[in-house]
Design an enzyme around this catalytic site. Structure first.
Site, PDB file in Angstrom:
ATOM      1  N   HIS A  57       0.902  -1.344  -0.012  1.00 46.20           N
ATOM      2  CA  HIS A  57       0.076   0.053  -0.017  1.00 46.20           C
ATOM      3  C   HIS A  57       0.893   1.300   0.078  1.00 46.20           C
ATOM      4  O   HIS A  57       2.095   1.157   0.299  1.00 46.20           O
ATOM      5  CB  HIS A  57      -0.805   0.026   1.395  1.00 46.20           C
ATOM      6  CG  HIS A  57      -2.064  -0.981   1.245  1.00 46.20           C
ATOM      7  ND1 HIS A  57      -3.194  -0.772   1.954  1.00 46.20           N
ATOM      8  CD2 HIS A  57      -2.172  -2.287   0.793  1.00 46.20           C
ATOM      9  CE1 HIS A  57      -4.121  -1.655   1.551  1.00 46.20           C
ATOM     10  NE2 HIS A  57      -3.285  -2.403   0.931  1.00 46.20           N
ATOM     11  N   GLU A  59       0.885   3.855   1.835  1.00 49.24           N
ATOM     12  CA  GLU A  59       1.273   4.641   3.009  1.00 49.24           C
ATOM     13  C   GLU A  59       2.201   3.609   3.547  1.00 49.24           C
ATOM     14  O   GLU A  59       3.311   4.284   4.348  1.00 49.24           O
ATOM     15  CB  GLU A  59      -0.058   4.437   3.950  1.00 49.24           C
ATOM     16  CG  GLU A  59      -1.085   5.441   3.825  1.00 49.24           C
ATOM     17  CD  GLU A  59      -2.151   4.674   2.852  1.00 49.24           C
ATOM     18  OE1 GLU A  59      -3.385   4.845   3.111  1.00 49.24           O
ATOM     19  OE2 GLU A  59      -1.973   3.692   2.254  1.00 49.24           O
ATOM     20  N   CYS A  87      -6.892   2.358   4.930  1.00 49.87           N
ATOM     21  CA  CYS A  87      -7.469   1.130   5.379  1.00 49.87           C
ATOM     22  C   CYS A  87      -7.119   0.703   6.822  1.00 49.87           C
ATOM     23  O   CYS A  87      -6.270   1.549   7.556  1.00 49.87           O
ATOM     24  CB  CYS A  87      -7.052   0.085   4.368  1.00 49.87           C
ATOM     25  SG  CYS A  87      -5.338  -0.584   4.542  1.00 49.87           S
ATOM     26  N   CYS A  90      -3.166   0.255   7.090  1.00 51.10           N
ATOM     27  CA  CYS A  90      -2.216   1.454   7.027  1.00 51.10           C
ATOM     28  C   CYS A  90      -2.586   2.333   8.268  1.00 51.10           C
ATOM     29  O   CYS A  90      -1.706   3.154   8.854  1.00 51.10           O
ATOM     30  CB  CYS A  90      -2.719   2.119   5.999  1.00 51.10           C
ATOM     31  SG  CYS A  90      -1.997   1.178   4.192  1.00 51.10           S
TER      32      CYS A  90
END
Length: 168
Positions: A57, A59, A87, A90
């Site tokens: 991801h 992040e 999410c 993260c």
């Protein structure tokens, strides 16, 4: 004369540029930057399909790079800018890294954990909370995601439609 950008707009634009890198790979266009003392110290964009990893991801990548740059797992004094609401994974990483301020472009009503589904970033039960600002360049961030998913649906529909029979 053009209006001067705020720091929030400047750094969210940098996150949007990261998201466009994901888009170029055919990934969901999500981008993130981490700023310390008015300098970007971590960048990331979504690479889940490219890297075959649920951990790829934007992040997570940006946090990993920022920690390396700072020489510490704590990112106190840093700001995180992300084009889509984090999410659960993260949001948890943001809390664990002790990032004090998070700027979000677009909210994620299906999986967001900064106020949509739940709010891990401001959960008083944790030993760290982040200050959250939502809607920074929200329209541009939302449009990029909407356009991506509209095109994805169009391509999927095209694949399902049978080829036209030749007249004969």
């Amino acid at each position: 004369m053009a209006a001067r950008l705020t720091a929030e707009e400047k750094y969210m634009r940098a996150a949007v540029r990261e998201a466009k890198k994901a888009l170029a790979l055919g990934e969901v266009p999500i981008g993130c930057v981490i700023v310390y003392e008015d300098r970007i110290i971590g960048r990331g964009y979504n690479r889940r399909m490219t890297d075959h990893s649920a951990l790829a991801h934007a992040e997570i990548t940006a946090i990993r790079k920022a920690c390396h740059r700072m020489g510490d797992w704590r990112l106190e004094g840093c700001d995180l800018y992300v084009t889509l609401e984090p999410c659960p994974m993260c949001a948890g990483a943001i809390v664990q890294a002790r990032i004090p301020r998070v700027f979000i472009g677009s909210m994620n009503p299906k999986a967001g954990c900064a106020g949509s589904v739940c709010n891990l970033l401001e959960e008083k039960g944790f030993n760290h909370q982040a200050q959250v600002e939502r809607g920074i360049l929200g329209e541009a961030c939302s449009r990029m995601l909407s356009d991506f998913f509209r095109e994805l649906r169009r391509k999927k529909k095209e694949r399902k439609e049978p080829a036209e029979e030749p007249a004969g």
